[in-house]
Design an enzyme around this catalytic site. Structure first.
Site, PDB file in Angstrom:
ATOM      1  N   TRP A 103       0.962  -1.155   0.055  1.00 26.74           N
ATOM      2  CA  TRP A 103      -0.120  -0.024  -0.073  1.00 26.74           C
ATOM      3  C   TRP A 103       0.855   1.323   0.336  1.00 26.74           C
ATOM      4  CZ3 TRP A 103      -4.530  -0.900  -1.845  1.00 26.74           C
ATOM      5  CH2 TRP A 103      -4.858  -2.035  -1.526  1.00 26.74           C
ATOM      6  N   ASP A 170      -1.075   6.973   6.378  1.00 29.23           N
ATOM      7  CA  ASP A 170      -2.327   6.021   6.086  1.00 29.23           C
ATOM      8  C   ASP A 170      -2.353   5.296   7.313  1.00 29.23           C
ATOM      9  OD1 ASP A 170      -3.660   4.183   4.987  1.00 29.23           O
ATOM     10  OD2 ASP A 170      -2.667   3.632   3.279  1.00 29.23           O
ATOM     11  N   LYS A 194     -11.104  -1.761   7.159  1.00 28.44           N
ATOM     12  CA  LYS A 194     -10.166  -2.436   7.835  1.00 28.44           C
ATOM     13  C   LYS A 194     -10.569  -2.523   9.665  1.00 28.44           C
ATOM     14  CE  LYS A 194      -7.758  -3.312   4.285  1.00 28.44           C
ATOM     15  NZ  LYS A 194      -7.226  -2.198   3.687  1.00 28.44           N
TER      16      LYS A 194
HETATM   17  C1  LIG Z   1      -6.629  -1.567   2.222  1.00 27.31           C
HETATM   18  C2  LIG Z   1      -5.604  -0.622   2.267  1.00 27.31           C
HETATM   19  C3  LIG Z   1      -5.819   0.456   1.449  1.00 27.31           C
HETATM   20  C4  LIG Z   1      -6.793   0.538   0.153  1.00 27.31           C
HETATM   21  O1  LIG Z   1      -7.623   0.930   0.772  1.00 27.31           O
HETATM   22  P1  LIG Z   1      -8.931   1.111  -0.473  1.00 27.31           P
HETATM   23  O2  LIG Z   1     -10.246   1.660   0.477  1.00 27.31           O
HETATM   24  O3  LIG Z   1      -9.586  -0.342  -0.907  1.00 27.31           O
HETATM   25  O4  LIG Z   1      -8.750   1.938  -1.431  1.00 27.31           O
HETATM   26  C5  LIG Z   1      -4.685   1.503   1.674  1.00 27.31           C
HETATM   27  N1  LIG Z   1      -3.721   1.352   2.617  1.00 27.31           N
HETATM   28  C6  LIG Z   1      -3.884   0.359   3.611  1.00 27.31           C
HETATM   29  C7  LIG Z   1      -2.725   0.322   4.458  1.00 27.31           C
HETATM   30  C8  LIG Z   1      -4.594  -0.665   3.528  1.00 27.31           C
HETATM   31  O5  LIG Z   1      -4.770  -1.665   4.266  1.00 27.31           O
END
Ligand SMILES: *Cc1c(COP(=O)(O)O)cnc(C)c1O
Length: 354
Positions: A103, A170, A194
């Site tokens: 990611w 993030d 998540k």
């Molecule tokens: C799943 C994930 C993403 C992507 O998320 P989406 O909502 O599917 O775009 C980005 N960063 C991390 C750390 C993730 O686990």
């Protein structure tokens, strides 16, 4: 059908009470005689949901009025682009990233479309099995971007570097899972699916004073300042994911807040890592000091045991244990809503594998 032990990496398990209340709201929201899905997002009932969803984040994060909370569409992936669009100067701009997983690499790829990016550390050559720490972030950068938890590989930043620029993170896969000084960050984002809600909405927490400084003409839908001005209602927000996220955060607050969640998450992770370390049939993918409390990635040392293990955990009512397709092996995601009893079921299956 009895409830499975859901170790899915995302969309993830949520508290049963959240599923129950969400289902009720779809049938009749707050006794209105209408479904949550058929009312205007500008109705006073939904505006109250959005207001409380924004307020509870600030309470949980202990942030003041210099921060704004947004609920946006487009997933965390859209933030990979929105961050540089809003923070990287159009002239002589430059950003710093650390490449800790798939990611993080995806975020870097998008930022490079906006301008120069320096990758200050990367563990890619070692299959992202550790967190690079040996770098300095100077004031020549418009911002520094990191990923607090690497969902696929199962590493987590236990601490964050001191930087001489804006700090962006993030936090998609460990938001609200542990006590953090959130005021160290200028911008935090997290896809809800998540650890804080269903798919379809992304939480953005941003310090207002950092915006409007790039000299870029930002398209409306990508402009944080506009979304702030419109209180996350510039366009129709994803009403159901916002509501279910609010329920999840209310549940968290009612059950001791982030500190209590952290204690539960530590106990779950300890139970599972202790078994991985003790059991000669299993091995962790990552170095010990950087192992994630949220996503535990591991593998069998003896592949001939695979069929017996897979049959056993499925028979025990476990779901979502297969590793990401890029890594193989197994991944047990221990998000906030997963009870420790589910981890015990997995550990018992591992202990009984001969
Ligand atoms: C799943 C994930 C993403 C992507 O998320 P989406 O909502 O599917 O775009 C980005 N960063 C991390 C750390 C993730 O686990």
């Amino acid at each position: 059908m009895s409830k499975k032990h859901n170790f899915s990496a995302g969309p993830c398990i949520l508290p049963q009470e959240v599923f129950q209340k969400s289902a009720e709201a779809i049938l009749d929201f707050n006794g209105m005689g209408l479904s949550l899905l058929e009312i205007s997002h500008r109705s006073k009932e939904f505006v109250a949901v959005m207001d409380e969803a924004r307020a509870i984040v600030k309470r949980l994060m202990k942030l003041g009025d210099d921060y704004e909370v947004l609920y946006l569409g487009g997933g965390a992936s859209l933030q990979f682009l929105m961050v540089p669009f809003n923070l990287m100067k159009s002239e002589n701009g430059k950003a710093a990233y650390v490449d800790t997983g798939a990611w993080a690499a995806a975020a870097i790829k998008e930022a490079k479309k906006m301008g120069p990016v320096d990758v200050l550390g990367s563990s890619k050559a070692d299959n992202y099995s550790f967190i690079p720490k040996d770098f300095k972030v100077g004031s020549e950068y418009d911002y520094f971007h990191c990923t607090s938890n690497n969902t696929i590989f199962g590493t987590q930043m236990r601490s964050f570097p001191e930087v001489d620029t804006l700090m962006v993170c993030d936090m998609s896969s460990d938001i609200f899972s542990r006590v953090i000084d959130f005021s160290k960050f200028d911008l935090i984002y997290a896809g809800a699916q998540k650890n804080m809600g269903p798919a379809g909405v992304t939480l953005v927490v941003v310090k207002k004073s950092i915006l409007g400084k790039t000299g870029r003409d930002i398209p409306s839908i990508l402009d944080y300042a506009l979304h702030i001005d419109k209180e996350s209602m510039y366009n129709t927000p994803p009403v159901f994911p916002v509501y279910a996220s609010l329920l999840t955060l209310q549940y968290l607050e009612k059950n001791g807040g982030i500190a209590a969640a952290e204690a539960r998450n530590e106990a779950k992770a300890r139970l599972l890592y202790d078994e991985i370390d003790r059991n000669p049939l299993f091995e962790s993918f990552c170095v010990k000091e950087d192992r994630s409390l949220m996503n535990v990635s591991f593998r069998l040392l003896d592949e001939t045991k695979k069929e017996a293990f897979d049959t056993a955990w499925k028979a025990a009512g476990i779901s979502g244990l297969n590793g990401h397709r890029s890594l193989g092996g197994y991944r047990a995601s221990l998000y906030n809503a997963l009870p420790i009893e589910s981890v015990q079921v997995l550990v018992d299956v591992m202990k009984n594998l001969k």
